[in-house]
Design a protein around this motif. Structure first.
Motif, PDB file in Angstrom:
ATOM      1  N   PHE A  51       8.460 -17.519 -10.770  1.00  0.00           N
ATOM      2  CA  PHE A  51       7.447 -17.293  -9.627  1.00  0.00           C
ATOM      3  C   PHE A  51       7.871 -16.142  -8.824  1.00  0.00           C
ATOM      4  O   PHE A  51       6.920 -15.427  -8.354  1.00  0.00           O
ATOM      5  N   GLU A  52       9.007 -15.935  -8.629  1.00  0.00           N
ATOM      6  CA  GLU A  52       9.243 -14.736  -7.708  1.00  0.00           C
ATOM      7  C   GLU A  52       9.003 -13.529  -8.473  1.00  0.00           C
ATOM      8  O   GLU A  52       8.470 -12.491  -7.718  1.00  0.00           O
ATOM      9  N   ALA A  53       9.233 -13.267  -9.708  1.00  0.00           N
ATOM     10  CA  ALA A  53       8.835 -12.286 -10.615  1.00  0.00           C
ATOM     11  C   ALA A  53       7.301 -12.036 -10.589  1.00  0.00           C
ATOM     12  O   ALA A  53       6.587 -11.171 -10.323  1.00  0.00           O
ATOM     13  N   LEU A  54       6.614 -13.246 -10.577  1.00  0.00           N
ATOM     14  CA  LEU A  54       4.953 -13.249 -10.501  1.00  0.00           C
ATOM     15  C   LEU A  54       4.732 -12.784  -9.217  1.00  0.00           C
ATOM     16  O   LEU A  54       3.590 -11.861  -9.266  1.00  0.00           O
ATOM     17  N   ARG A  55       5.146 -13.279  -8.283  1.00  0.00           N
ATOM     18  CA  ARG A  55       4.667 -12.775  -6.790  1.00  0.00           C
ATOM     19  C   ARG A  55       4.817 -11.297  -6.666  1.00  0.00           C
ATOM     20  O   ARG A  55       4.217 -10.695  -6.136  1.00  0.00           O
ATOM     21  N   ALA A  56       6.124 -10.716  -6.983  1.00  0.00           N
ATOM     22  CA  ALA A  56       6.257  -9.417  -6.904  1.00  0.00           C
ATOM     23  C   ALA A  56       5.328  -8.568  -7.665  1.00  0.00           C
ATOM     24  O   ALA A  56       4.836  -7.418  -7.184  1.00  0.00           O
ATOM     25  N   MET A  57       5.129  -9.097  -9.034  1.00  0.00           N
ATOM     26  CA  MET A  57       4.179  -8.290  -9.674  1.00  0.00           C
ATOM     27  C   MET A  57       2.653  -8.247  -8.946  1.00  0.00           C
ATOM     28  O   MET A  57       1.828  -7.254  -9.037  1.00  0.00           O
ATOM     29  N   CYS A  58       2.293  -9.491  -8.436  1.00  0.00           N
ATOM     30  CA  CYS A  58       0.874  -9.533  -7.812  1.00  0.00           C
ATOM     31  C   CYS A  58       0.730  -8.674  -6.700  1.00  0.00           C
ATOM     32  O   CYS A  58      -0.116  -8.090  -6.387  1.00  0.00           O
ATOM     33  N   LEU A  59       1.847  -8.419  -5.874  1.00  0.00           N
ATOM     34  CA  LEU A  59       1.742  -7.693  -4.634  1.00  0.00           C
ATOM     35  C   LEU A  59       1.857  -6.298  -5.205  1.00  0.00           C
ATOM     36  O   LEU A  59       1.441  -5.552  -4.222  1.00  0.00           O
ATOM     37  N   GLU A  60       2.172  -5.774  -6.540  1.00  0.00           N
ATOM     38  CA  GLU A  60       1.820  -4.391  -6.840  1.00  0.00           C
ATOM     39  C   GLU A  60       0.379  -4.201  -7.470  1.00  0.00           C
ATOM     40  O   GLU A  60      -0.016  -3.021  -7.632  1.00  0.00           O
ATOM     41  N   VAL A  61      -0.434  -5.328  -7.736  1.00  0.00           N
ATOM     42  CA  VAL A  61      -1.419  -5.150  -8.368  1.00  0.00           C
ATOM     43  C   VAL A  61      -2.580  -5.487  -7.526  1.00  0.00           C
ATOM     44  O   VAL A  61      -3.767  -4.867  -7.345  1.00  0.00           O
ATOM     45  N   LEU A  62      -2.515  -6.692  -6.724  1.00  0.00           N
ATOM     46  CA  LEU A  62      -3.676  -7.127  -6.046  1.00  0.00           C
ATOM     47  C   LEU A  62      -3.880  -6.251  -4.994  1.00  0.00           C
ATOM     48  O   LEU A  62      -3.080  -5.654  -4.242  1.00  0.00           O
ATOM     49  N   PRO A  63      -5.111  -5.894  -4.629  1.00  0.00           N
ATOM     50  CA  PRO A  63      -5.465  -4.754  -3.656  1.00  0.00           C
ATOM     51  C   PRO A  63      -5.514  -5.310  -2.243  1.00  0.00           C
ATOM     52  O   PRO A  63      -6.521  -5.495  -1.305  1.00  0.00           O
ATOM     53  N   PHE A  64      -3.992  -5.416  -1.730  1.00  0.00           N
ATOM     54  CA  PHE A  64      -3.932  -5.581  -0.335  1.00  0.00           C
ATOM     55  C   PHE A  64      -3.818  -4.424   0.539  1.00  0.00           C
ATOM     56  O   PHE A  64      -3.852  -4.656   1.765  1.00  0.00           O
ATOM     57  N   THR A  65      -3.545  -3.324   0.141  1.00  0.00           N
ATOM     58  CA  THR A  65      -3.230  -2.124   0.711  1.00  0.00           C
ATOM     59  C   THR A  65      -4.426  -1.063   0.282  1.00  0.00           C
ATOM     60  O   THR A  65      -5.152  -1.265  -0.487  1.00  0.00           O
ATOM     61  N   GLU A  66      -4.830  -0.138   1.279  1.00  0.00           N
ATOM     62  CA  GLU A  66      -5.812   0.856   1.024  1.00  0.00           C
ATOM     63  C   GLU A  66      -5.412   1.415  -0.355  1.00  0.00           C
ATOM     64  O   GLU A  66      -6.371   1.432  -1.235  1.00  0.00           O
ATOM     65  N   ARG A  67      -4.427   1.914  -0.765  1.00  0.00           N
ATOM     66  CA  ARG A  67      -3.878   2.529  -1.915  1.00  0.00           C
ATOM     67  C   ARG A  67      -4.191   1.659  -3.063  1.00  0.00           C
ATOM     68  O   ARG A  67      -4.772   1.974  -4.075  1.00  0.00           O
ATOM     69  N   LEU A  68      -3.757   0.353  -2.806  1.00  0.00           N
ATOM     70  CA  LEU A  68      -4.172  -0.654  -3.988  1.00  0.00           C
ATOM     71  C   LEU A  68      -5.744  -0.749  -4.259  1.00  0.00           C
ATOM     72  O   LEU A  68      -6.293  -0.936  -5.493  1.00  0.00           O
ATOM     73  N   ARG A  69      -6.379  -0.759  -3.153  1.00  0.00           N
ATOM     74  CA  ARG A  69      -7.812  -0.909  -3.252  1.00  0.00           C
ATOM     75  C   ARG A  69      -8.362   0.181  -3.952  1.00  0.00           C
ATOM     76  O   ARG A  69      -9.356   0.119  -4.962  1.00  0.00           O
ATOM     77  N   ASP A  70      -8.108   1.398  -3.528  1.00  0.00           N
ATOM     78  CA  ASP A  70      -8.389   2.773  -4.358  1.00  0.00           C
ATOM     79  C   ASP A  70      -8.106   2.644  -5.794  1.00  0.00           C
ATOM     80  O   ASP A  70      -8.986   2.954  -6.717  1.00  0.00           O
ATOM     81  N   GLU A  71      -6.912   2.089  -6.160  1.00  0.00           N
ATOM     82  CA  GLU A  71      -6.519   2.061  -7.558  1.00  0.00           C
ATOM     83  C   GLU A  71      -7.498   1.131  -8.215  1.00  0.00           C
ATOM     84  O   GLU A  71      -7.786   1.115  -9.359  1.00  0.00           O
ATOM     85  N   ALA A  72      -7.856  -0.119  -7.683  1.00  0.00           N
ATOM     86  CA  ALA A  72      -8.523  -1.110  -8.100  1.00  0.00           C
ATOM     87  C   ALA A  72      -9.978  -0.669  -8.388  1.00  0.00           C
ATOM     88  O   ALA A  72     -10.523  -0.882  -9.416  1.00  0.00           O
ATOM     89  N   ARG A  73     -10.393   0.352  -7.470  1.00  0.00           N
ATOM     90  CA  ARG A  73     -11.989   0.812  -7.827  1.00  0.00           C
ATOM     91  C   ARG A  73     -11.874   1.713  -8.921  1.00  0.00           C
ATOM     92  O   ARG A  73     -12.833   1.649  -9.624  1.00  0.00           O
ATOM     93  N   ILE A  74     -10.805   2.436  -9.265  1.00  0.00           N
ATOM     94  CA  ILE A  74     -10.757   3.279 -10.402  1.00  0.00           C
ATOM     95  C   ILE A  74     -10.575   2.345 -11.531  1.00  0.00           C
ATOM     96  O   ILE A  74     -11.242   2.872 -12.662  1.00  0.00           O
ATOM     97  N   VAL A  75      -9.847   1.474 -11.592  1.00  0.00           N
ATOM     98  CA  VAL A  75      -9.769   0.510 -12.971  1.00  0.00           C
ATOM     99  C   VAL A  75     -11.033   0.033 -13.185  1.00  0.00           C
ATOM    100  O   VAL A  75     -11.382  -0.051 -14.053  1.00  0.00           O
TER     101      VAL A  75
END
Length: 85
Positions: A51-75
């Protein structure tokens, strides 16, 4: 493409030699986002398991920050274009 070039501060024809179509630009952008996301995930989960690895991965993928939201829009834009092609 004209609007993209303008917002990036380039002349209208400046992108054409590198990205002949909007899909070429979107694909290159998707590849960049994918690579940088994979790199971030690799660093964030190093030494973690379960679960620690899963949580860390989710924090790098899920759109919690403006940068991650921009990346999600691109994807999502790439997926939409790819699904229609």
């Amino acid at each position: 493409m004209r609007q993209i070039a303008e917002e990036a501060g380039y002349a209208n024809g400046a992108l054409k030699p590198y990205f002949p179509t909007k899909m070429d630009l979107l694909a290159a952008t998707f590849e960049h986002v994918y690579s940088s996301t994979e790199e971030r995930i690799g660093k964030s989960i190093e030494g973690l398991r379960g679960f620690e690895a899963l949580r860390a991965m989710c924090l790098e993928v899920l759109p919690f920050t403006e940068r991650l939201r921009d990346e999600a829009r691109i994807v999502v834009s790439f997926w939409d274009s790819a699904a229609q092609d």
